[in-house]
Design a protein around this motif. Structure first.
Motif, PDB file in Angstrom:
ATOM      1  N   VAL A 150       0.855  -1.190   0.000  1.00 30.70           N
ATOM      2  CA  VAL A 150       0.000   0.000   0.000  1.00 30.70           C
ATOM      3  C   VAL A 150       0.886   1.235   0.000  1.00 30.70           C
ATOM      4  O   VAL A 150       1.962   1.241   0.595  1.00 30.70           O
ATOM      5  CB  VAL A 150      -0.962  -0.016   1.213  1.00 30.70           C
ATOM      6  CG1 VAL A 150      -0.200  -0.221   2.500  1.00 30.70           C
ATOM      7  CG2 VAL A 150      -1.801   1.252   1.284  1.00 30.70           C
ATOM      8  N   GLY A 151       0.441   2.291  -0.699  1.00 28.16           N
ATOM      9  CA  GLY A 151       1.240   3.498  -0.804  1.00 28.16           C
ATOM     10  C   GLY A 151       0.492   4.748  -0.386  1.00 28.16           C
ATOM     11  O   GLY A 151      -0.715   4.879  -0.629  1.00 28.16           O
ATOM     12  N   VAL A 152       1.224   5.667   0.246  1.00 23.50           N
ATOM     13  CA  VAL A 152       0.721   6.989   0.611  1.00 23.50           C
ATOM     14  C   VAL A 152       1.764   8.007   0.180  1.00 23.50           C
ATOM     15  O   VAL A 152       2.956   7.836   0.472  1.00 23.50           O
ATOM     16  CB  VAL A 152       0.473   7.119   2.127  1.00 23.50           C
ATOM     17  CG1 VAL A 152       0.023   8.543   2.477  1.00 23.50           C
ATOM     18  CG2 VAL A 152      -0.543   6.099   2.608  1.00 23.50           C
ATOM     19  N   VAL A 153       1.348   9.055  -0.508  1.00 25.97           N
ATOM     20  CA  VAL A 153       2.256  10.148  -0.820  1.00 25.97           C
ATOM     21  C   VAL A 153       1.633  11.461  -0.362  1.00 25.97           C
ATOM     22  O   VAL A 153       0.431  11.673  -0.507  1.00 25.97           O
ATOM     23  CB  VAL A 153       2.612  10.227  -2.325  1.00 25.97           C
ATOM     24  CG1 VAL A 153       3.421   9.012  -2.742  1.00 25.97           C
ATOM     25  CG2 VAL A 153       1.375  10.354  -3.206  1.00 25.97           C
ATOM     26  N   SER A 154       2.462  12.304   0.207  1.00 22.47           N
ATOM     27  CA  SER A 154       2.033  13.634   0.625  1.00 22.47           C
ATOM     28  C   SER A 154       2.888  14.655  -0.111  1.00 22.47           C
ATOM     29  O   SER A 154       4.107  14.629  -0.025  1.00 22.47           O
ATOM     30  CB  SER A 154       2.202  13.797   2.144  1.00 22.47           C
ATOM     31  OG  SER A 154       1.396  12.871   2.843  1.00 22.47           O
ATOM     32  N   HIS A 155       2.218  15.522  -0.867  1.00 18.39           N
ATOM     33  CA  HIS A 155       2.870  16.515  -1.728  1.00 18.39           C
ATOM     34  C   HIS A 155       4.133  15.954  -2.366  1.00 18.39           C
ATOM     35  O   HIS A 155       5.256  16.412  -2.069  1.00 18.39           O
ATOM     36  CB  HIS A 155       3.142  17.822  -0.978  1.00 18.39           C
ATOM     37  CG  HIS A 155       3.590  17.646   0.458  1.00 18.39           C
ATOM     38  ND1 HIS A 155       4.866  17.263   0.800  1.00 18.39           N
ATOM     39  CD2 HIS A 155       2.934  17.797   1.623  1.00 18.39           C
ATOM     40  CE1 HIS A 155       4.977  17.201   2.114  1.00 18.39           C
ATOM     41  NE2 HIS A 155       3.807  17.527   2.638  1.00 18.39           N
ATOM     42  N   PRO A 156       4.013  14.932  -3.227  1.00 19.99           N
ATOM     43  CA  PRO A 156       5.197  14.280  -3.813  1.00 19.99           C
ATOM     44  C   PRO A 156       5.960  15.196  -4.758  1.00 19.99           C
ATOM     45  O   PRO A 156       5.390  16.069  -5.411  1.00 19.99           O
ATOM     46  CB  PRO A 156       4.597  13.093  -4.572  1.00 19.99           C
ATOM     47  CG  PRO A 156       3.214  13.546  -4.927  1.00 19.99           C
ATOM     48  CD  PRO A 156       2.759  14.367  -3.758  1.00 19.99           C
ATOM     49  N   SER A 157       7.273  14.968  -4.826  1.00 20.96           N
ATOM     50  CA  SER A 157       8.151  15.721  -5.723  1.00 20.96           C
ATOM     51  C   SER A 157       8.766  14.796  -6.763  1.00 20.96           C
ATOM     52  O   SER A 157       8.784  13.577  -6.600  1.00 20.96           O
ATOM     53  CB  SER A 157       9.277  16.390  -4.934  1.00 20.96           C
ATOM     54  OG  SER A 157       8.780  17.307  -3.995  1.00 20.96           O
ATOM     55  N   LEU A 158       9.283  15.391  -7.822  1.00 20.77           N
ATOM     56  CA  LEU A 158      10.072  14.703  -8.840  1.00 20.77           C
ATOM     57  C   LEU A 158       9.290  13.654  -9.630  1.00 20.77           C
ATOM     58  O   LEU A 158       9.890  12.788 -10.258  1.00 20.77           O
ATOM     59  CB  LEU A 158      11.326  14.070  -8.217  1.00 20.77           C
ATOM     60  CG  LEU A 158      12.237  15.023  -7.444  1.00 20.77           C
ATOM     61  CD1 LEU A 158      13.397  14.269  -6.818  1.00 20.77           C
ATOM     62  CD2 LEU A 158      12.760  16.140  -8.348  1.00 20.77           C
ATOM     63  N   LEU A 159       7.968  13.738  -9.604  1.00 17.62           N
ATOM     64  CA  LEU A 159       7.173  12.854 -10.449  1.00 17.62           C
ATOM     65  C   LEU A 159       7.050  13.453 -11.841  1.00 17.62           C
ATOM     66  O   LEU A 159       7.036  14.677 -12.006  1.00 17.62           O
ATOM     67  CB  LEU A 159       5.781  12.651  -9.861  1.00 17.62           C
ATOM     68  CG  LEU A 159       5.677  11.945  -8.525  1.00 17.62           C
ATOM     69  CD1 LEU A 159       4.210  11.814  -8.127  1.00 17.62           C
ATOM     70  CD2 LEU A 159       6.347  10.582  -8.553  1.00 17.62           C
ATOM     71  N   HIS A 160       6.949  12.585 -12.824  1.00 13.89           N
ATOM     72  CA  HIS A 160       6.678  13.012 -14.191  1.00 13.89           C
ATOM     73  C   HIS A 160       5.205  12.725 -14.475  1.00 13.89           C
ATOM     74  O   HIS A 160       4.800  11.563 -14.534  1.00 13.89           O
ATOM     75  CB  HIS A 160       7.578  12.258 -15.172  1.00 13.89           C
ATOM     76  CG  HIS A 160       9.035  12.478 -14.933  1.00 13.89           C
ATOM     77  ND1 HIS A 160       9.708  13.599 -15.378  1.00 13.89           N
ATOM     78  CD2 HIS A 160       9.965  11.740 -14.265  1.00 13.89           C
ATOM     79  CE1 HIS A 160      10.979  13.531 -15.019  1.00 13.89           C
ATOM     80  NE2 HIS A 160      11.157  12.418 -14.334  1.00 13.89           N
ATOM     81  N   CYS A 161       4.448  13.786 -14.595  1.00 13.08           N
ATOM     82  CA  CYS A 161       3.004  13.628 -14.798  1.00 13.08           C
ATOM     83  C   CYS A 161       2.637  14.054 -16.224  1.00 13.08           C
ATOM     84  O   CYS A 161       3.127  15.088 -16.705  1.00 13.08           O
ATOM     85  CB  CYS A 161       2.227  14.483 -13.789  1.00 13.08           C
ATOM     86  SG  CYS A 161       2.479  13.934 -12.075  1.00 13.08           S
ATOM     87  N   PRO A 162       1.804  13.238 -16.895  1.00 12.53           N
ATOM     88  CA  PRO A 162       1.061  12.108 -16.342  1.00 12.53           C
ATOM     89  C   PRO A 162       1.767  10.762 -16.412  1.00 12.53           C
ATOM     90  O   PRO A 162       1.191   9.750 -16.022  1.00 12.53           O
ATOM     91  CB  PRO A 162      -0.178  12.080 -17.224  1.00 12.53           C
ATOM     92  CG  PRO A 162       0.332  12.512 -18.568  1.00 12.53           C
ATOM     93  CD  PRO A 162       1.377  13.565 -18.275  1.00 12.53           C
TER      94      PRO A 162
END
Length: 250
Positions: A150-162
């Motif tokens: 299971v995963g939780v992210v809070s204000h994640p950085s360095l993601l490539h969206c989408p």
């Protein structure tokens, strides 16, 4: 992508950390252990922001332990976290882009893998992961490989969206909780809406939820200013949502 100044501003939260530092897989790791009995094969991986082993993160790990989850914060920044006085008025000049260039996945991920190997040797094999800012990137990476349950992210950085959202949707079996806010250059409103579009309305079978905290900015869940009632509510709300998510899915 790169980190923003909001990624590394610090407001020190109150309290004395109660866990201890242990070597796991050769990696310095903050360990917060529940006082009551707990499942010995399960753990929360706390993937810290660019500050690494910082008291705010320790206090949050202690709070997860109080809710029955043994929690580990590996020091996967290889002894080179962003200093607490970066971008403060009296701090020395700090080059955040140079720091990011020193911490690519090719450098940080092997350290994280050594830690995970060490946990497995201790019989800990079922993981929930919570990642803040820089650490959110690694929740996604571990979810891509289905290392976490299971995963939780809070204000994640360095993601490539989408692209990273689409990859998570297509490859991961880990239920995903996102704690978000209105002012976040790293995970802006457009990315938040894209996540809802991809995962929402039951489209992601493992489970999806996004919380949104008004009056908050990037960093609120781990470094927010508790004198601001909106930020205090956001920090506490993000923690509560994470605990509920882990109780449901881990």
């Amino acid at each position: 992508m790169s980190l923003c100044p909001e990624c590394i501003k610090v407001v020190r939260h109150e309290g004395t950390p109660e866990g201890k530092i242990e070597k796991i897989g050769g990696v310095d790791t903050y360990v917060a252990t529940p006082a009551a009995d707990y499942p010995k094969d399960k753990a929360i991986l706390f993937l810290a922001d660019a500050m690494g082993h910082h008291p705010n993160s320790f206090l949050l790990a202690d709070d997860f332990a109080r809710n029955g989850f043994k929690t580990y914060i590996p020091e996967y920044l290889n002894g080179d976290p962003v200093p607490p006085d970066a971008f403060t008025a009296d701090g020395p000049p700090f080059d955040i882009q140079a720091w990011v260039s020193r911490h690519p996945q090719s450098v940080t991920r092997p350290t994280l893998d050594k830690f995970l190997d060490g946990l497995k040797e201790q019989g800990v094999t079922i993981y929930g992961a919570t990642g803040y800012c820089f650490g959110g990137r690694y929740v996604f990476d571990l979810a891509f490989e289905n290392i976490i349950k299971v995963g939780v992210v809070s204000h994640p950085s360095l993601l490539h969206c989408p692209a990273d959202l689409e990859k998570y949707f297509s490859t991961s079996k880990a239920p995903l909780l996102i704690n978000s806010c209105p002012v976040d250059s790293q995970f802006p409103i457009e990315a938040q809406k894209k996540a809802d579009e991809l995962f929402g309305d039951g489209k992601f079978a493992p489970g999806y939820r996004r919380e949104f905290f008004e009056g908050c900015v990037h960093g609120f869940a781990v470094r927010g200013d508790m004198s601001d009632p909106n930020v205090k509510a956001g920090k506490e709300g993000a923690f509560k949502a994470a605990v509920e998510w882990f109780i449901k899915h881990l």
